[in-house]
Design a protein around this motif. Structure first.
Motif, PDB file in Angstrom:
ATOM      1  N   ILE A  25       0.862  -1.176   0.000  1.00  0.00           N
ATOM      2  CA  ILE A  25       0.000   0.000   0.000  1.00  0.00           C
ATOM      3  C   ILE A  25       0.899   1.227   0.000  1.00  0.00           C
ATOM      4  CG2 ILE A  25      -1.827  -1.180   1.268  1.00  0.00           C
ATOM      5  CD1 ILE A  25      -1.075   0.657   3.668  1.00  0.00           C
ATOM      6  N   GLU A  26       0.366   2.324  -0.467  1.00  0.00           N
ATOM      7  CA  GLU A  26       1.140   3.560  -0.471  1.00  0.00           C
ATOM      8  C   GLU A  26       0.824   4.361   0.789  1.00  0.00           C
ATOM      9  OE1 GLU A  26       1.997   7.516  -3.193  1.00  0.00           O
ATOM     10  OE2 GLU A  26       0.457   6.094  -3.829  1.00  0.00           O
ATOM     11  N   ILE A  27       1.860   4.732   1.491  1.00  0.00           N
ATOM     12  CA  ILE A  27       1.710   5.611   2.650  1.00  0.00           C
ATOM     13  C   ILE A  27       2.330   6.943   2.260  1.00  0.00           C
ATOM     14  CG2 ILE A  27       2.367   6.043   5.043  1.00  0.00           C
ATOM     15  CD1 ILE A  27       2.250   3.031   5.503  1.00  0.00           C
ATOM     16  N   VAL A  28       1.504   7.955   2.171  1.00  0.00           N
ATOM     17  CA  VAL A  28       1.949   9.270   1.718  1.00  0.00           C
ATOM     18  C   VAL A  28       2.447  10.082   2.915  1.00  0.00           C
ATOM     19  CG1 VAL A  28       1.247  11.402   0.564  1.00  0.00           C
ATOM     20  CG2 VAL A  28       0.331   9.197  -0.202  1.00  0.00           C
ATOM     21  N   ALA A  29       3.622  10.636   2.769  1.00  0.00           N
ATOM     22  CA  ALA A  29       4.196  11.475   3.828  1.00  0.00           C
ATOM     23  C   ALA A  29       3.783  12.930   3.616  1.00  0.00           C
ATOM     24  CB  ALA A  29       5.713  11.375   3.822  1.00  0.00           C
ATOM     25  N   THR A  43       0.591   8.623   8.204  1.00  0.00           N
ATOM     26  CA  THR A  43      -0.545   7.978   8.860  1.00  0.00           C
ATOM     27  C   THR A  43      -0.534   6.526   8.407  1.00  0.00           C
ATOM     28  OG1 THR A  43      -1.809  10.025   8.939  1.00  0.00           O
ATOM     29  CG2 THR A  43      -3.049   7.958   9.129  1.00  0.00           C
ATOM     30  N   ILE A  44      -0.434   5.624   9.383  1.00  0.00           N
ATOM     31  CA  ILE A  44      -0.348   4.195   9.112  1.00  0.00           C
ATOM     32  C   ILE A  44      -1.705   3.579   9.437  1.00  0.00           C
ATOM     33  CG2 ILE A  44       0.930   2.072   9.614  1.00  0.00           C
ATOM     34  CD1 ILE A  44       3.054   4.058  10.978  1.00  0.00           C
ATOM     35  N   PRO A  45      -2.393   3.052   8.420  1.00  0.00           N
ATOM     36  CA  PRO A  45      -3.711   2.470   8.678  1.00  0.00           C
ATOM     37  C   PRO A  45      -3.642   1.239   9.588  1.00  0.00           C
ATOM     38  CG  PRO A  45      -3.377   2.870   6.327  1.00  0.00           C
ATOM     39  CD  PRO A  45      -2.054   3.062   6.996  1.00  0.00           C
ATOM     40  N   LYS A  46      -4.669   1.072  10.398  1.00  0.00           N
ATOM     41  CA  LYS A  46      -4.793  -0.101  11.266  1.00  0.00           C
ATOM     42  C   LYS A  46      -4.571  -1.371  10.444  1.00  0.00           C
ATOM     43  CE  LYS A  46      -8.173  -2.625  14.026  1.00  0.00           C
ATOM     44  NZ  LYS A  46      -9.511  -2.623  14.598  1.00  0.00           N
ATOM     45  N   GLY A  47      -3.789  -2.306  10.997  1.00  0.00           N
ATOM     46  CA  GLY A  47      -3.538  -3.578  10.334  1.00  0.00           C
ATOM     47  C   GLY A  47      -2.399  -3.568   9.333  1.00  0.00           C
ATOM     48  N   THR A  48      -1.739  -2.435   9.191  1.00  0.00           N
ATOM     49  CA  THR A  48      -0.634  -2.322   8.235  1.00  0.00           C
ATOM     50  C   THR A  48       0.680  -2.736   8.891  1.00  0.00           C
ATOM     51  OG1 THR A  48      -1.719  -0.511   7.072  1.00  0.00           O
ATOM     52  CG2 THR A  48       0.663  -0.725   6.760  1.00  0.00           C
ATOM     53  N   ALA A  49       1.434  -3.561   8.183  1.00  0.00           N
ATOM     54  CA  ALA A  49       2.795  -3.908   8.593  1.00  0.00           C
ATOM     55  C   ALA A  49       3.742  -3.121   7.697  1.00  0.00           C
ATOM     56  CB  ALA A  49       3.031  -5.406   8.449  1.00  0.00           C
ATOM     57  N   LEU A  50       4.814  -2.621   8.268  1.00  0.00           N
ATOM     58  CA  LEU A  50       5.766  -1.835   7.491  1.00  0.00           C
ATOM     59  C   LEU A  50       7.156  -1.946   8.096  1.00  0.00           C
ATOM     60  CD1 LEU A  50       5.257   1.955   8.199  1.00  0.00           C
ATOM     61  CD2 LEU A  50       4.308   0.170   9.624  1.00  0.00           C
ATOM     62  N   VAL A  51       8.154  -1.612   7.292  1.00  0.00           N
ATOM     63  CA  VAL A  51       9.550  -1.594   7.743  1.00  0.00           C
ATOM     64  C   VAL A  51      10.128  -0.244   7.371  1.00  0.00           C
ATOM     65  CG1 VAL A  51      11.834  -2.642   7.522  1.00  0.00           C
ATOM     66  CG2 VAL A  51       9.802  -4.090   7.503  1.00  0.00           C
ATOM     67  N   GLY A  52      10.801   0.374   8.331  1.00  0.00           N
ATOM     68  CA  GLY A  52      11.391   1.686   8.104  1.00  0.00           C
ATOM     69  C   GLY A  52      12.766   1.604   7.481  1.00  0.00           C
ATOM     70  N   GLU A  53      13.362   2.758   7.332  1.00  0.00           N
ATOM     71  CA  GLU A  53      14.676   2.865   6.712  1.00  0.00           C
ATOM     72  C   GLU A  53      15.758   3.033   7.786  1.00  0.00           C
ATOM     73  OE1 GLU A  53      13.909   4.828   2.539  1.00  0.00           O
ATOM     74  OE2 GLU A  53      13.116   6.070   4.147  1.00  0.00           O
ATOM     75  N   ILE A  54      16.986   2.910   7.361  1.00  0.00           N
ATOM     76  CA  ILE A  54      18.127   3.063   8.257  1.00  0.00           C
ATOM     77  C   ILE A  54      18.560   4.523   8.206  1.00  0.00           C
ATOM     78  CG2 ILE A  54      20.477   2.326   8.791  1.00  0.00           C
ATOM     79  CD1 ILE A  54      19.828  -0.188   6.987  1.00  0.00           C
ATOM     80  N   HIS A  55      18.457   5.203   9.323  1.00  0.00           N
ATOM     81  CA  HIS A  55      18.826   6.616   9.382  1.00  0.00           C
ATOM     82  C   HIS A  55      20.299   6.765   9.763  1.00  0.00           C
ATOM     83  CE1 HIS A  55      14.799   8.487   8.992  1.00  0.00           C
ATOM     84  NE2 HIS A  55      14.448   7.247   9.286  1.00  0.00           N
ATOM     85  N   LEU A  56      20.955   7.718   9.131  1.00  0.00           N
ATOM     86  CA  LEU A  56      22.373   7.963   9.382  1.00  0.00           C
ATOM     87  C   LEU A  56      22.617   8.835  10.610  1.00  0.00           C
ATOM     88  CD1 LEU A  56      23.440   8.566   5.685  1.00  0.00           C
ATOM     89  CD2 LEU A  56      24.111   6.635   7.131  1.00  0.00           C
TER      90      LEU A  56
END
Length: 150
Positions: A25-29, A43-56
């Motif tokens: 799904i697309e999550i718009v920032a 905004t992360i919809p209920k039931g959504t699984a996601l993985v973030g990025e590695i911040h420097l």
């Protein structure tokens, strides 16, 4: 990094790989710029699984609505709004939104172009992150290290 952190890091990466094989799904920032601060709100919809990025670099995070289960190399926890915390550089998170969740990250920068911000603050993988750490701390040989500007 401890052995447990390495195992946790590998688990998050394996989860990300499996998740990429599923429908996306697309999550718009929504982006905000003010006085040398960049804020990125999703905004992360209920039931959504996601993985973030590695911040420097370290950043401030605010969960202003909802609750989300988060897994990092250090383990798992549930974050419930309102919650404000510092995320250290190098942390990669996997999450599952228990309810609709609003998450905002704040980064100190004068940049206003998203591509430039990503280049300065996001590592594409842990190898690039580790090379950036070596560069920042003056470790290894800079002349032959093959370290590219991230």
């Amino acid at each position: 990094m401890t052995t447990l952190q390495k195992v946790g890091r590998d688990k998050v990466l394996a989860l990300e790989k499996a998740m990429l094989e599923q429908p996306q799904i697309e999550i718009v920032a929504v982006e905000y710029f003010c006085g040398g601060v960049y804020a990125r709100e999703i905004t992360i919809p209920k039931g959504t699984a996601l993985v973030g990025e590695i911040h420097l670099k370290d950043q401030i995070n605010v969960v202003s609505k909802g609750s989300i289960k988060v897994v990092t190399e250090d383990g798992e926890k549930i974050i419930r709004a309102p919650s404000t915390f510092i995320s250290k550089a190098g942390v990669k998170r996997a999450g599952y939104a228990i309810t609709d969740t609003v998450w905002t990250e704040f980064i100190a920068t004068e940049l206003t172009n998203e591509d430039d911000i990503r280049q300065e603050f996001i590592a594409p993988d842990y190898e690039a992150f580790d090379k950036q750490l070596e560069k920042q701390h003056g470790l290894g040989s800079h002349s032959d290290s093959g370290i590219n500007s991230i």
